[in-house]
Design a protein around this motif. Structure first.
Motif, PDB file in Angstrom:
ATOM      1  N   ASP A  67       0.855  -1.186   0.000  1.00  0.00           N
ATOM      2  CA  ASP A  67       0.000   0.000   0.000  1.00  0.00           C
ATOM      3  C   ASP A  67       0.896   1.242   0.000  1.00  0.00           C
ATOM      4  N   ILE A  68       1.148   1.780  -1.200  1.00  0.00           N
ATOM      5  CA  ILE A  68       2.128   2.851  -1.377  1.00  0.00           C
ATOM      6  C   ILE A  68       1.771   4.100  -0.587  1.00  0.00           C
ATOM      7  N   SER A  69       0.494   4.338  -0.402  1.00  0.00           N
ATOM      8  CA  SER A  69       0.062   5.550   0.307  1.00  0.00           C
ATOM      9  C   SER A  69       0.575   5.595   1.739  1.00  0.00           C
ATOM     10  N   GLU A  70       0.923   4.441   2.290  1.00  0.00           N
ATOM     11  CA  GLU A  70       1.381   4.390   3.671  1.00  0.00           C
ATOM     12  C   GLU A  70       2.821   4.861   3.854  1.00  0.00           C
ATOM     13  N   PHE A  71       3.631   4.774   2.778  1.00  0.00           N
ATOM     14  CA  PHE A  71       5.051   5.096   2.963  1.00  0.00           C
ATOM     15  C   PHE A  71       5.608   6.120   1.972  1.00  0.00           C
ATOM     16  N   ALA A  72       4.743   6.714   1.165  1.00  0.00           N
ATOM     17  CA  ALA A  72       5.211   7.661   0.142  1.00  0.00           C
ATOM     18  C   ALA A  72       5.948   8.861   0.741  1.00  0.00           C
ATOM     19  N   HIS A  73       5.655   9.208   2.002  1.00  0.00           N
ATOM     20  CA  HIS A  73       6.254  10.374   2.641  1.00  0.00           C
ATOM     21  C   HIS A  73       7.381   9.999   3.599  1.00  0.00           C
ATOM     22  N   PHE A  74       7.794   8.743   3.640  1.00  0.00           N
ATOM     23  CA  PHE A  74       8.761   8.289   4.637  1.00  0.00           C
ATOM     24  C   PHE A  74      10.157   8.882   4.417  1.00  0.00           C
ATOM     25  N   SER A  75      10.901   9.018   5.501  1.00  0.00           N
ATOM     26  CA  SER A  75      12.303   9.432   5.466  1.00  0.00           C
ATOM     27  C   SER A  75      13.185   8.210   5.245  1.00  0.00           C
ATOM     28  N   VAL A  76      14.491   8.437   5.087  1.00  0.00           N
ATOM     29  CA  VAL A  76      15.447   7.335   4.922  1.00  0.00           C
ATOM     30  C   VAL A  76      15.353   6.363   6.098  1.00  0.00           C
ATOM     31  N   LYS A  77      15.353   6.907   7.302  1.00  0.00           N
ATOM     32  CA  LYS A  77      15.295   6.066   8.499  1.00  0.00           C
ATOM     33  C   LYS A  77      13.993   5.289   8.564  1.00  0.00           C
ATOM     34  N   GLU A  78      12.894   5.938   8.241  1.00  0.00           N
ATOM     35  CA  GLU A  78      11.592   5.273   8.298  1.00  0.00           C
ATOM     36  C   GLU A  78      11.481   4.183   7.232  1.00  0.00           C
ATOM     37  N   GLY A  79      12.075   4.434   6.069  1.00  0.00           N
ATOM     38  CA  GLY A  79      12.046   3.434   5.002  1.00  0.00           C
ATOM     39  C   GLY A  79      12.808   2.179   5.389  1.00  0.00           C
ATOM     40  N   ALA A  80      13.989   2.366   5.964  1.00  0.00           N
ATOM     41  CA  ALA A  80      14.785   1.216   6.402  1.00  0.00           C
ATOM     42  C   ALA A  80      14.069   0.444   7.502  1.00  0.00           C
ATOM     43  N   GLN A  81      13.435   1.164   8.394  1.00  0.00           N
ATOM     44  CA  GLN A  81      12.704   0.521   9.487  1.00  0.00           C
ATOM     45  C   GLN A  81      11.511  -0.269   8.961  1.00  0.00           C
ATOM     46  N   LEU A  82      10.829   0.290   7.949  1.00  0.00           N
ATOM     47  CA  LEU A  82       9.696  -0.396   7.333  1.00  0.00           C
ATOM     48  C   LEU A  82      10.124  -1.750   6.780  1.00  0.00           C
ATOM     49  N   ALA A  83      11.245  -1.761   6.049  1.00  0.00           N
ATOM     50  CA  ALA A  83      11.737  -3.004   5.462  1.00  0.00           C
ATOM     51  C   ALA A  83      12.170  -3.986   6.539  1.00  0.00           C
ATOM     52  N   ALA A  84      12.908  -3.504   7.530  1.00  0.00           N
ATOM     53  CA  ALA A  84      13.418  -4.381   8.586  1.00  0.00           C
ATOM     54  C   ALA A  84      12.284  -5.030   9.369  1.00  0.00           C
ATOM     55  N   GLU A  85      11.312  -4.225   9.756  1.00  0.00           N
ATOM     56  CA  GLU A  85      10.194  -4.755  10.544  1.00  0.00           C
ATOM     57  C   GLU A  85       9.338  -5.716   9.720  1.00  0.00           C
ATOM     58  N   GLU A  88      11.214  -9.105   9.277  1.00  0.00           N
ATOM     59  CA  GLU A  88      11.238  -9.891  10.507  1.00  0.00           C
ATOM     60  C   GLU A  88       9.856 -10.420  10.874  1.00  0.00           C
ATOM     61  N   LYS A  89       8.856  -9.569  10.748  1.00  0.00           N
ATOM     62  CA  LYS A  89       7.516  -9.908  11.224  1.00  0.00           C
ATOM     63  C   LYS A  89       6.785 -10.873  10.301  1.00  0.00           C
ATOM     64  N   LEU A  90       7.039 -10.801   9.001  1.00  0.00           N
ATOM     65  CA  LEU A  90       6.242 -11.617   8.085  1.00  0.00           C
ATOM     66  C   LEU A  90       7.068 -12.463   7.126  1.00  0.00           C
ATOM     67  N   PHE A  91       7.909 -11.836   6.323  1.00  0.00           N
ATOM     68  CA  PHE A  91       8.561 -12.550   5.227  1.00  0.00           C
ATOM     69  C   PHE A  91       9.576 -13.587   5.726  1.00  0.00           C
ATOM     70  N   ASP A  92      10.510 -13.183   6.578  1.00  0.00           N
ATOM     71  CA  ASP A  92      11.438 -14.141   7.165  1.00  0.00           C
ATOM     72  C   ASP A  92      10.704 -15.108   8.084  1.00  0.00           C
ATOM     73  N   PHE A  93       9.677 -14.610   8.750  1.00  0.00           N
ATOM     74  CA  PHE A  93       8.902 -15.428   9.673  1.00  0.00           C
ATOM     75  C   PHE A  93       8.267 -16.604   8.937  1.00  0.00           C
ATOM     76  N   ILE A  94       7.661 -16.339   7.782  1.00  0.00           N
ATOM     77  CA  ILE A  94       7.041 -17.411   6.996  1.00  0.00           C
ATOM     78  C   ILE A  94       8.095 -18.385   6.498  1.00  0.00           C
ATOM     79  N   GLU A  95       9.178 -17.855   5.976  1.00  0.00           N
ATOM     80  CA  GLU A  95      10.225 -18.710   5.413  1.00  0.00           C
ATOM     81  C   GLU A  95      10.747 -19.718   6.438  1.00  0.00           C
ATOM     82  N   ASN A  96      10.844 -19.298   7.692  1.00  0.00           N
ATOM     83  CA  ASN A  96      11.405 -20.148   8.736  1.00  0.00           C
ATOM     84  C   ASN A  96      10.359 -20.878   9.566  1.00  0.00           C
ATOM     85  N   LEU A  97       9.099 -20.798   9.161  1.00  0.00           N
ATOM     86  CA  LEU A  97       8.030 -21.483   9.867  1.00  0.00           C
ATOM     87  C   LEU A  97       8.249 -23.001   9.800  1.00  0.00           C
TER      88      LEU A  97
END
Length: 260
Positions: A67-85, A88-97
């Motif tokens: 959902d692009i509308s959620e992060f279109a205004h993000f800063s560098v720090k916020e963008g990195a945090q979005l990817a990291a979280e 960890e929370k979903l993509f890596d979590f599923i892979e290692n289930l």
């Protein structure tokens, strides 16, 4: 637990998670990612659930992207945090289930949608599916593991082309490249996935969880896949599933596994 953006059904030890935002083509937003995390975590703890199938509602999309509308205004720090979280929370979590997860790709799987499908243990697509990572056309790159998992699945050169052109490939192309394991008519997609799930659930849940861990370790930096496999192989010998499986084989009967 009640969910706003996903649907869950469990039947005969097989769970189906359906991302249910059809008006948004099932696009991933933060709320949906959080709900998916909770759902996978809950189902993974349920010993009655032996296989999970993940799909999208409707006939148009598995997940058409983030959902692009959620992060279109993000800063560098916020963008990195979005990817990291998110990783960890979903993509890596599923892979290692420990529970096997099959992606039933029933239409568009773009950006975060393709990344979500790639995080699953394998993919089955309907014949109308289209897949791609269009992020560079927005001035960003795939941030939910796409630059890592796509080359693992289709090879470096093909992945580079898909990412740099930001184009979509057809279900036929995805099948030929090994991105999806099987290609079936859309009306038969869930039935086909269920058929594979039925084959999986006949086998030892404990052994399957160790196999997932061993395969994944080959792609993790600092991990030796062979050593992981050796330890996991040995661990299996101390389980009830191993005793049941070998005894059933020698007695020429079907094994009844408990996952212990």
């Amino acid at each position: 637990m009640n969910y706003e953006n996903i649907l869950i059904s469990v039947d005969n030890n097989i769970a189906i998670i359906t991302i249910n935002r059809p008006s948004k083509l099932n696009a991933l937003n933060v709320a949906t990612i959080n709900e998916l995390h909770k759902a996978f975590k809950t189902l993974n703890k349920n010993n009655e659930v032996q296989v999970i199938i993940l799909t999208g509602s409707g006939e148009k999309a598995f997940v058409a992207g983030a959902d692009i509308s959620e992060f279109a205004h993000f800063s560098v720090k916020e963008g990195a945090q979005l990817a990291a979280e998110g990783q960890e929370k979903l993509f890596d979590f599923i892979e290692n289930l420990k529970t096997p997860v099959i992606a039933a790709v029933n239409g568009f799987a773009l950006g975060g949608g393709l990344e979500l499908a790639m995080a699953c243990h394998f993919r089955i697509a309907s014949d109308n599916a289209k897949m791609g990572l269009p992020e560079v056309s927005l001035g960003v790159i795939p941030g939910y593991g796409g630059t890592q998992r796509l080359p693992q699945l289709v090879g470096k050169g093909r992945a580079m082309e898909m990412i740099m052109t930001a184009g979509m490939i057809t279900a036929d192309d995805a099948h030929r490249s090994g991105l999806v394991n099987h290609l079936v008519p859309q009306a038969e997609l869930l039935e086909f996935c269920n058929g594979i799930a039925q084959k999986i659930k006949k086998n030892s849940p404990y052994a399957i969880s160790k196999a997932i861990k061993s395969v994944n370790s080959n792609f993790k930096e600092g991990k030796n896949g062979f050593k992981t496999e050796i330890k996991a192989f040995g661990d299996c010998f101390g389980t009830e599933d191993f005793k049941e499986g070998t005894t059933a084989f020698l007695e020429k009967r079907k094994a009844v596994f408990t996952g212990k």
